[in-house]
Motif scaffolding. Sequence first.
Motif, short mmCIF file in Angstrom:
data_model
loop_
_atom_site.label_atom_id
_atom_site.label_comp_id
_atom_site.label_asym_id
_atom_site.label_seq_id
_atom_site.Cartn_x
_atom_site.Cartn_y
_atom_site.Cartn_z
N UNK A 1 0.84 -1.19 0.00
CA UNK A 1 0.00 0.00 0.00
C UNK A 1 0.89 1.25 0.00
N UNK A 2 0.31 2.44 -0.16
CA UNK A 2 1.12 3.67 -0.16
C UNK A 2 1.62 4.07 1.23
N UNK A 3 1.29 3.31 2.26
CA UNK A 3 1.59 3.75 3.64
C UNK A 3 3.08 3.87 3.92
N UNK A 4 3.93 3.13 3.22
CA UNK A 4 5.37 3.15 3.50
C UNK A 4 6.13 4.09 2.59
N UNK A 5 5.43 4.93 1.87
CA UNK A 5 6.10 5.84 0.93
C UNK A 5 7.05 6.80 1.64
N UNK A 6 6.81 7.06 2.91
CA UNK A 6 7.66 7.98 3.64
C UNK A 6 8.93 7.36 4.19
N UNK A 7 9.08 6.04 4.06
CA UNK A 7 10.27 5.37 4.56
C UNK A 7 11.43 5.51 3.59
N UNK A 8 12.64 5.45 4.11
CA UNK A 8 13.82 5.42 3.25
C UNK A 8 13.82 4.11 2.46
N UNK A 9 14.32 4.11 1.23
CA UNK A 9 14.31 2.89 0.42
C UNK A 9 14.93 1.68 1.11
N UNK A 10 16.06 1.87 1.77
CA UNK A 10 16.73 0.75 2.44
C UNK A 10 15.89 0.20 3.58
N UNK A 11 15.17 1.08 4.29
CA UNK A 11 14.33 0.63 5.40
C UNK A 11 13.13 -0.16 4.88
N UNK A 12 12.51 0.32 3.82
CA UNK A 12 11.38 -0.40 3.24
C UNK A 12 11.84 -1.75 2.68
N UNK A 13 13.01 -1.78 2.07
CA UNK A 13 13.55 -3.04 1.53
C UNK A 13 13.79 -4.05 2.64
N UNK A 14 14.30 -3.59 3.77
CA UNK A 14 14.57 -4.50 4.89
C UNK A 14 13.28 -5.08 5.46
N UNK A 15 12.23 -4.28 5.51
CA UNK A 15 10.95 -4.77 6.00
C UNK A 15 10.36 -5.80 5.03
N UNK A 16 10.49 -5.55 3.73
CA UNK A 16 9.98 -6.50 2.74
C UNK A 16 10.80 -7.78 2.75
N UNK A 17 12.07 -7.68 3.05
CA UNK A 17 12.95 -8.86 3.08
C UNK A 17 12.57 -9.82 4.21
N UNK A 18 11.72 -9.37 5.13
CA UNK A 18 11.23 -10.23 6.21
C UNK A 18 10.22 -11.26 5.72
N UNK A 19 9.71 -11.11 4.49
CA UNK A 19 8.71 -12.04 3.97
C UNK A 19 9.23 -13.47 4.07
N UNK A 20 8.36 -14.38 4.50
CA UNK A 20 8.72 -15.78 4.66
C UNK A 20 8.56 -16.50 3.32
#
Length: 380
Positions: free
Chosen positions: A261-280
């Motif tokens: 969703x657009x909710x993470x648009x305010x995060x830095x790219x590296x931070x958003x990437x790290x959160x997505x990398x948590x996907x199982x």
Amino acid sequence: MNAKRTCGWIVLIALAVVSGWWLFRSQPDVPSGSPVVSHPATVVADGEDETDFAARDESQRRSILGAWKELMRWMKAEPRPTPEEIEARLKELRIEWVAMDPTVLTAVLGEILRSGEDLPTGIKFAVGPHGLLDGWPTLRVFLLDVLAVSDPAATPAVAREVMDGTKSADEFAVALRSLTRKGPGRATDQELLSRFGGLLNHAGWGTEPGFAEAFDMVRYVGTSAAARQVLAWKGNPMLRTMALDEFASAHPAAMAEVIASPDTSGLAPAERAALMARADPSDARQLAAADTYLRNPDLTAEEAAAFLKIFPLRNATTGYRLYGENPAPYSKEGIAAGDRAALGQVDRWLADPELSSRYRAGLEPLQQRLGTWVKQASSR
């Protein structure tokens, strides 16, 4: 033995079994994650009536109030007791109080809290097992900590009263814990997030230890609404990152939903990437979410490179938490299954001309790394 006598014994045995079963079923459940506190059983002797119970309750009430007044006098004396001496005395007092009738204890602690009496202890705020505290910076925080192991049905009402009027983040965070205990007093997720939002928006509370500890509420609730609430917060970036990382570690599927969703648009790219990398990767829906994420035409090369460098991310923090169960480390079996699934997905990405042309520089090292891990796991 004649038939009548045999039948009589059978009836007596049956009655004993039924009585035992009924007594077992009538015992109250202990909330999961709460320490088991042994309260003295009330035994009704012949001749006892409501007057006896009232006298017993009044005796315990006077005992609690007397101990509180004595504690206040002792801490105001000169020379003042050391933090170590205060800590030892508070631990003794907690043991004494939790052995009393929980209904009486809740009522008296509520009465003391309403009085507003308080003193600093010189002890650092510290969370211990089961979310209970190992350190109480003030006496009111100590009272709220003891309150958590008293009457689970009545405690939340006292906790709400404190949260509505307190000027301390430590008090607010500890009182909020009483609403998270499983049982009749457990608040809805909506109320928990509303209360947590009140803490976030309170000016001047950011420096108290309880404020930081309360961010575990995001992981505890574990819904996309909880993640969105802390994402929208404009306060301390470090606390926000910490809370989101622990949330994504415990609830990767919900985090993947939020990132889509657009909710993470305010995060830095590296931070958003790290959160997505948590996907199982071993979960088909989460793996599909990672595929959709990587295929997004708006995904920057910087963010894609950061994602491929750490996917799948399975590190975890440990330690006691104020709310809910402590974070659990990843299992070896789960990591191995995720590596195999991730390797299969990377192979498919490399076989896709569109993705391989865009991300080969990141996909090939990831394929090699996962292949090594899969071989190591299969040889054990």
